[in-house]
Design an enzyme around this catalytic site. Structure first.
Site, short mmCIF file in Angstrom:
data_model
loop_
_atom_site.label_atom_id
_atom_site.label_comp_id
_atom_site.label_asym_id
_atom_site.label_seq_id
_atom_site.Cartn_x
_atom_site.Cartn_y
_atom_site.Cartn_z
N LEU A 36 0.82 -1.20 0.00
CA LEU A 36 0.00 0.00 0.00
C LEU A 36 0.87 1.27 0.00
CD1 LEU A 36 -2.96 1.11 0.42
CD2 LEU A 36 -2.50 1.03 2.87
N GLU B 36 3.75 4.19 -0.24
CA GLU B 36 4.65 4.71 -1.28
C GLU B 36 5.55 5.77 -0.64
OE1 GLU B 36 2.41 6.10 -4.62
OE2 GLU B 36 1.34 4.19 -4.85
N PRO B 37 6.63 6.15 -1.34
CA PRO B 37 7.53 7.14 -0.75
C PRO B 37 6.80 8.42 -0.34
CG PRO B 37 8.55 6.16 -2.68
CD PRO B 37 7.16 5.62 -2.62
N ILE C 179 7.65 -2.39 2.00
CA ILE C 179 6.77 -3.55 1.84
C ILE C 179 7.37 -4.77 2.54
CG2 ILE C 179 5.51 -4.98 0.19
CD1 ILE C 179 4.80 -1.85 0.37
N ARG D 132 19.71 -10.00 40.79
CA ARG D 132 20.84 -9.06 40.84
C ARG D 132 21.08 -8.64 42.29
NH1 ARG D 132 25.66 -7.57 39.14
NH2 ARG D 132 25.93 -5.31 38.80
N GLN E 6 12.26 -0.33 47.10
CA GLN E 6 10.89 0.13 46.80
C GLN E 6 10.81 0.83 45.44
OE1 GLN E 6 9.39 2.36 50.19
NE2 GLN E 6 8.49 0.47 51.01
N GLY F 225 23.83 -2.08 32.47
CA GLY F 225 24.71 -2.12 31.29
C GLY F 225 24.47 -3.34 30.42
N GLU G 11 0.93 0.37 10.14
CA GLU G 11 -0.53 0.14 10.23
C GLU G 11 -1.22 1.29 10.99
OE1 GLU G 11 -1.98 -3.85 10.77
OE2 GLU G 11 -0.02 -4.66 10.19
N SER H 95 0.84 6.24 15.80
CA SER H 95 0.08 6.56 17.02
C SER H 95 -0.77 7.82 16.85
CB SER H 95 1.04 6.73 18.20
OG SER H 95 1.62 5.50 18.51
C1 LIG Z 1 8.94 -1.95 9.63
C2 LIG Z 1 7.87 -1.45 8.71
C3 LIG Z 1 7.10 -2.33 7.98
C4 LIG Z 1 6.13 -1.86 7.10
N1 LIG Z 1 5.41 -2.75 6.34
C5 LIG Z 1 4.53 -2.27 5.41
C6 LIG Z 1 3.83 -3.17 4.52
O1 LIG Z 1 3.99 -4.39 4.61
N2 LIG Z 1 3.00 -2.64 3.59
C7 LIG Z 1 2.80 -1.30 3.48
O2 LIG Z 1 2.04 -0.91 2.60
N3 LIG Z 1 3.44 -0.42 4.30
C8 LIG Z 1 4.29 -0.88 5.26
N4 LIG Z 1 4.96 0.00 6.09
C9 LIG Z 1 4.75 1.43 5.92
C10 LIG Z 1 3.96 2.07 7.06
O3 LIG Z 1 2.62 1.75 6.97
C11 LIG Z 1 4.25 3.57 7.01
O4 LIG Z 1 5.59 3.75 7.44
C12 LIG Z 1 3.29 4.37 7.87
O5 LIG Z 1 2.01 4.38 7.34
C13 LIG Z 1 3.77 5.81 8.06
O6 LIG Z 1 4.05 6.36 6.81
P1 LIG Z 1 5.44 7.14 6.56
O7 LIG Z 1 6.53 6.26 6.99
O8 LIG Z 1 5.44 7.65 5.18
O9 LIG Z 1 5.40 8.32 7.59
P2 LIG Z 1 4.59 9.76 7.39
O10 LIG Z 1 3.30 9.49 6.77
O11 LIG Z 1 5.56 10.65 6.71
O12 LIG Z 1 4.44 10.13 8.88
C14 LIG Z 1 5.56 10.51 9.71
C15 LIG Z 1 5.07 10.72 11.10
O13 LIG Z 1 4.16 11.80 11.13
C16 LIG Z 1 3.26 11.62 12.20
N5 LIG Z 1 1.89 11.80 11.66
C17 LIG Z 1 1.28 11.09 10.70
N6 LIG Z 1 0.04 11.55 10.46
C18 LIG Z 1 -0.11 12.61 11.32
C19 LIG Z 1 -1.18 13.52 11.58
N7 LIG Z 1 -2.33 13.45 10.91
N8 LIG Z 1 -0.99 14.47 12.51
C20 LIG Z 1 0.18 14.58 13.20
N9 LIG Z 1 1.20 13.73 13.01
C21 LIG Z 1 1.07 12.77 12.08
C22 LIG Z 1 3.50 10.22 12.78
O14 LIG Z 1 4.26 10.34 13.96
C23 LIG Z 1 4.31 9.55 11.71
O15 LIG Z 1 5.17 8.56 12.24
C24 LIG Z 1 5.91 -0.47 6.99
C25 LIG Z 1 6.67 0.41 7.77
C26 LIG Z 1 7.65 -0.05 8.61
C27 LIG Z 1 8.45 0.93 9.43
#
Ligand SMILES: Cc1cc2nc3c(=O)[nH]c(=O)nc-3n(C[C@H](O)[C@H](O)[C@H](O)COP(=O)(O)OP(=O)(O)OC[C@H]3O[C@@H](n4cnc5c(N)ncnc54)[C@H](O)[C@@H]3O)c2cc1C
Length: 406
Positions: free
Chosen positions: A145, A147-148, A177, A286, A297, A358, A381, A384
């Site tokens: 799903l 993209e850059p 992906i 430890r 505590q 450590g 997915e 946060s």
């Molecule tokens: C290990 C890994 C596995 C993955 N596997 C898959 C896969 O199998 N298939 C697939 O399609 N994708 C995959 N992804 C992609 C993943 O779904 C995206 O990285 C994710 O959706 C965030 O997109 P981005 O990295 O472009 O970050 P951006 O969209 O650029 O977001 C950067 C940050 O901005 C913040 N942000 C985002 N939206 C908002 C908002 N509305 N308001 C304020 N802050 C916000 C969040 O902190 C976020 O981390 C994977 C990613 C990782 C790291």
């Protein structure tokens, strides 16, 4: 690993049996976190990826032979254990696997996420071709799903699928992906030429050897697993590879993520539970200042906090899973579970690492491995912040229509 939560009313007898059997299988068959044979070669590029790929393939086969991947697909005629995916079973499996080994959890989860769109929208032919083999661990799927320039903002995707005679021609790029490079097929989301936003997106099954599909780059991350950027250059696929109907892609992607979002919380819970056990072990063994670390505590306060975070995460996770299995829409509950479980697992693991001193930051320690494993769960997915927006949107919608929150 404590199993007290299995007594909670969210579960049925078959869930308890599943959790106990898987726990025994995992203890016997999985290399523990700190001995994952992918850890050491991380330092030398190419061979590390090769080893991660191999380990992943082996894990999928082993999970398939043992029957666990049958829980990742829906439909008894296609190898699934149940007619539809049982969220509580998937969550218990992810929690248990994550407790033992991050890569095993990843391998299981991807069998589900990668094929979820076929479970939900596949034709009988598509299900027969792909699902049964995924259920047995013979085929490895992926979900393409992101993209850059389109991560959180899915509607910004630019990958195009142009209808041409009895085919579609795909052009564009997907990145991050999971299973990229080892998958046998990819569920790819692409838009009709000229369409914008969430409209005009469709879902397709693209087999890994489709002409025009290339693994452009392999990506290395802090908790190694197969990950890649894909290029589609005039990649031609048959019309029969369309999932659902044209333009349904955004809905299909969101429905697939809806099933598995709660299970990300369950994986975080497994990591956190393991961290708590590691913390208890270290604190009681430890010796310092004439007593053990656990006798202070300050340590007890930290352990109490960790245990409370783990239980609260478990309650939110299995509430969402149970509600979903009752056929209820769980947009808000799943978002709460993912947000709380992943953010709190990060804190629990950090606290466990602090108790290990450590040793905690030393490669080869379980807490060090957990520290790396948990981080990405707060991003993929739905990061946060995206979960917070979903929760607030649902809350406000309910308040505006009903005027109350409970
Ligand atoms: C290990 C890994 C596995 C993955 N596997 C898959 C896969 O199998 N298939 C697939 O399609 N994708 C995959 N992804 C992609 C993943 O779904 C995206 O990285 C994710 O959706 C965030 O997109 P981005 O990295 O472009 O970050 P951006 O969209 O650029 O977001 C950067 C940050 O901005 C913040 N942000 C985002 N939206 C908002 C908002 N509305 N308001 C304020 N802050 C916000 C969040 O902190 C976020 O981390 C994977 C990613 C990782 C790291």
């Amino acid at each position: 690993m404590q199993r007290a939560h299995l007594e909670w009313p969210f579960f049925e007898a078959h869930h308890r049996k599943l959790a106990q059997e898987l726990q025994a299988w995992a203890a016997q068959n999985l290399a523990p976190h700190h001995l994952q044979d992918v850890d050491e070669p991380l330092r030398d590029g190419v061979s590390s990826m090769h080893q991660v790929d191999e380990t992943c393939r082996k894990l999928v086969r082993a999970l398939g032979e043992a029957g666990w991947t049958r829980y990742a697909v829906g439909g008894r005629d296609y190898g699934g254990v149940f007619e539809s995916i049982d969220t509580r079973a998937v969550c218990l499996i992810r929690e248990t696997l994550a407790y033992h080994q991050g890569l095993a959890d990843f391998a299981f989860a991807m069998q589900g996420l990668g094929s979820g769109a076929i479970t939900l929208h596949g034709t009988p032919e598509q299900k027969a071709r792909y699902l049964s083999q995924v259920a047995q661990g013979h085929l490895i799927p992926a979900f393409a799903l992101s993209e850059p320039e389109a991560g959180s903002d899915v509607g910004a995707m630019t990958t195009e699928a142009r209808p041409e005679g009895h085919t579609y021609v795909l052009n564009g790029q997907k990145t991050w992906i999971s299973n990229g490079g080892i998958a046998d097929f990819y569920v790819v989301f692409a838009r009709a030429p000229g369409s914008q936003g969430s409209r005009g997106i469709s879902a397709f099954v693209v087999e890994a050897d489709a002409p025009g599909l290339k693994i452009a780059q392999r990506l290395e991350v802090m908790a190694p697993h197969p990950l890649a950027t894909l290029h589609f250059e005039n990649c031609r696929i048959a019309r029969s590879q369309l999932l659902g109907t044209e333009g349904q892609g955004f809905k299909i992607a969101m429905q697939t993520l809806d099933i598995f979002r709660t299970s990300v919380a369950a994986a975080a819970l497994g990591f956190a539970r393991r961290a708590l056990d590691e913390a208890l072990h270290r604190a009681t063994h430890r010796k310092m200042f004439g007593q053990t670390l656990a006798d202070f505590q300050l340590t007890q306060a930290r352990l109490a906090q960790m245990a409370t975070q783990v239980d609260a995460a478990a309650l939110l996770t299995y509430r969402a899973a149970w509600l979903r299995d009752q056929g209820r829409q769980v947009t808000q509950e799943a978002a709460m579970a993912k947000l709380f479980a992943t953010e709190n697992a990060q804190q629990v693991i950090d606290a466990a690492l602090q108790l290990w001193g450590g040793l905690g930051v030393t490669r080869g320690q379980v807490v060090e491995s957990l520290y790396r494993e948990i981080r990405a769960l707060r991003i993929y997915e739905g990061a946060s912040e995206v979960q917070q927006l979903i929760i607030a949107r649902e809350l406000l919608k309910a308040y505006r229509t009903e005027g109350v929150t409970a």
